[in-house]
Write a protein that holds these residues in place. Structure first.
Motif, PDB file in Angstrom:
ATOM      1  N   LYS A  90      46.434  58.307  45.125  1.00  0.00           N
ATOM      2  CA  LYS A  90      46.166  57.096  45.893  1.00  0.00           C
ATOM      3  C   LYS A  90      44.710  56.649  45.700  1.00  0.00           C
ATOM      4  N   GLU A  92      43.543  53.794  46.265  1.00  0.00           N
ATOM      5  CA  GLU A  92      43.170  52.951  47.404  1.00  0.00           C
ATOM      6  C   GLU A  92      42.664  53.802  48.566  1.00  0.00           C
ATOM      7  N   ASP A 418      49.988  52.058  49.947  1.00  0.00           N
ATOM      8  CA  ASP A 418      48.745  52.190  49.184  1.00  0.00           C
ATOM      9  C   ASP A 418      47.906  53.406  49.557  1.00  0.00           C
TER      10      ASP A 418
END
Length: 473
Positions: A90, A92, A418
């Protein structure tokens, strides 16, 4: 109703039976009672089975369709591994490290780097340098979800399909549907099973006959003498035990001449015979003396921190070679509410090399294509911090993975959002997971049923969808 379904439960003995047994002497009566208890005559549910079905409940049975997985190895990571630190990359989350998330929670970036592995470029954490080399065999299920973020309930549901009621475990269902390929070994084995968060229910048979529950194998460095409880008879040698069993068999045959058929009694005799045969085969299996030095080193045996789990993985391969249908290997300590950086790193270092060795070993022996390897825990962890160095429970999204057994390798299926908080694409719940596992084993999860309490039960209850997108053509 399934062809594999057992029917309603019989009454063990009528008053007429009791008088007849008593007339034959109290010895016969005691033996009949012992047989009923030991075999679970009221539980076997075999009295109304079809005449063309195998008499033994453990005899090999035809699958519903051609299987791609002849055996299953479940690597159960108890405590819930953090997916955002292991197999669910991830970026993000890293970019938003420290930002507020859903109230007062603070997002916590993974302390570890991820890199692309294999021809498919799977993003895998640097916590798994050895396992990453097996990426082309792995199918990452990144859209998993569970129903409840509590260890005991989620663990029970992962194993049995229900956290509310006592149900058979998936290993018991697999053995019930397929039987065993090796009459000298149990068809369902749990290596070093844990006693918490569900305990024996995790590998129990529920309302299925007791012969389908797992046999626990306790593996340690002390040797093979205590691997299976009560398998060694300290009072009598092999010859004397054989005489005892032969006597029981003769009594059984005399009774069968009168009764014509007694599946319950045949079941208990088989359990005694299995225990007798295991005395000869199990000690050799749990003794690694016949494994070469290179293989032991590959699994990390004889070195820390991999020795313990390496022994379990090697034993799983040895049981798989001998035809055991379902093998569960347990590893705990994944509940990282605090001290994430140290504890998660330690857990991964214990399993990385052994699991990579297991996949490579199965591959080189030509077994991986017919062996389904499943890895995962009861749920995942939150993308936000608990304290300053931990993660809380998260049942809304996490990762499990499969390898071999007819599953596509080198792919990722499904996704969380996200930051890894919730499954949003290619979502699979536990019922879908079970349906897919049974399908790979050649069993239709809607047809594999057992009559209990007035209705037909199945592992997936009234739910479950086979994930055909991950199946190899």
């Amino acid at each position: 109703m399934s062809d594999l379904c057992c029917n309603r439960l019989p009454i063990a003995y009528s008053r007429r039976d009791m008088l007849r047994y008593a007339a034959c002497g109290f010895g016969s009566l005691a033996f009949a009672a012992m047989s009923a208890r030991a075999s679970g005559a009221s539980l076997l549910g075999m009295s109304n089975a079809r005449d063309d079905e195998p008499r033994s409940p453990l005899a090999a049975k035809k699958p519903h369709f051609a299987p791609t997985a002849k055996r299953i190895i479940f690597l159960c990571m108890a405590g819930a591994p953090s997916h955002v630190d292991t197999f669910d990359y991830k970026p993000e989350l890293a970019a938003r490290d420290g930002q507020t998330f859903r109230g007062n929670a603070k997002l916590l970036a993974s302390p570890w780097k991820f890199s692309q592995q294999g021809k498919g470029g799977l993003w895998i954490s640097d916590l798994f340098p050895n396992l990453g080399k097996q990426a082309d065999h792995m199918c990452l299920l990144r859209g998993m979800k569970a129903e409840i973020p509590a260890h005991a309930q989620a663990s029970i549901q992962l194993h049995t399909g229900s956290f509310q009621f006592v149900r058979p475990s998936m290993g018991a269902w697999a053995l019930y549907g397929l039987g065993t390929e090796n009459e000298n070994l149990p068809g369902f084995i749990a290596i070093n099973p844990r006693g918490d968060n569900g305990g024996a229910q995790l590998y129990g048979s529920g309302f299925l006959p007791a012969s389908y529950q797992a046999t626990p194998v306790r593996l340690s460095r002390r040797g093979s003498d205590d691997a299976v409880a009560h398998i060694n008879n300290e009072r009598f040698g092999t010859a004397a035990q054989r005489e005892q069993l032969d006597l029981v068999q003769r009594l059984n045959k005399e009774r069968l001449k009168r009764e014509k058929s007694d599946r319950e009694l045949e079941g208990v005799i088989e359990s005694y015979e299995l225990a007798f045969r295991m005395q000869a085969e199990v000690p050799d299996l749990v003794d690694f003396a016949d494994e070469d030095k290179k293989t032991l080193e590959m699994y990390g045996i004889g070195q820390e921190p991999t020795d313990d789990f390496g022994r379990q993985c090697l034993l799983a391969r040895r049981f798989a070679e001998k035809g055991v249908r379902f093998i569960e290997v347990g590893h705990g300590g994944w509940d990282t509410h605090r001290n994430l950086r140290e504890e998660l790193g330690q857990q991964c270092s214990e399993i990385d090399q052994p699991i990579a060795a297991l996949l490579a070993d199965l591959k080189r022996r030509g077994m991986l294509d017919e062996t389904l390897v499943l890895w995962g825990g009861e749920f995942g962890r939150t993308p936000y911090a608990q304290g300053t160095d931990g993660r809380d429970h998260n049942a809304k999204g996490f990762t499990m993975w499969m390898a071999g057994g007819g599953v596509k390798g080198g792919i990722s299926h499904g996704a969380t959002d996200d930051v890894g908080a919730e499954a949003v694409d290619g979502v699979m719940d536990i019922h879908d997971l079970h349906a897919t596992i049974l399908h790979l084993a050649g069993l239709d999860h809607e047809r594999l049923t057992h009559r209990h309490a007035g209705r037909d039960f199945r592992l997936t209850d009234v739910k479950g969808r086979v994930n055909k997108e991950i199946l190899r053509a």
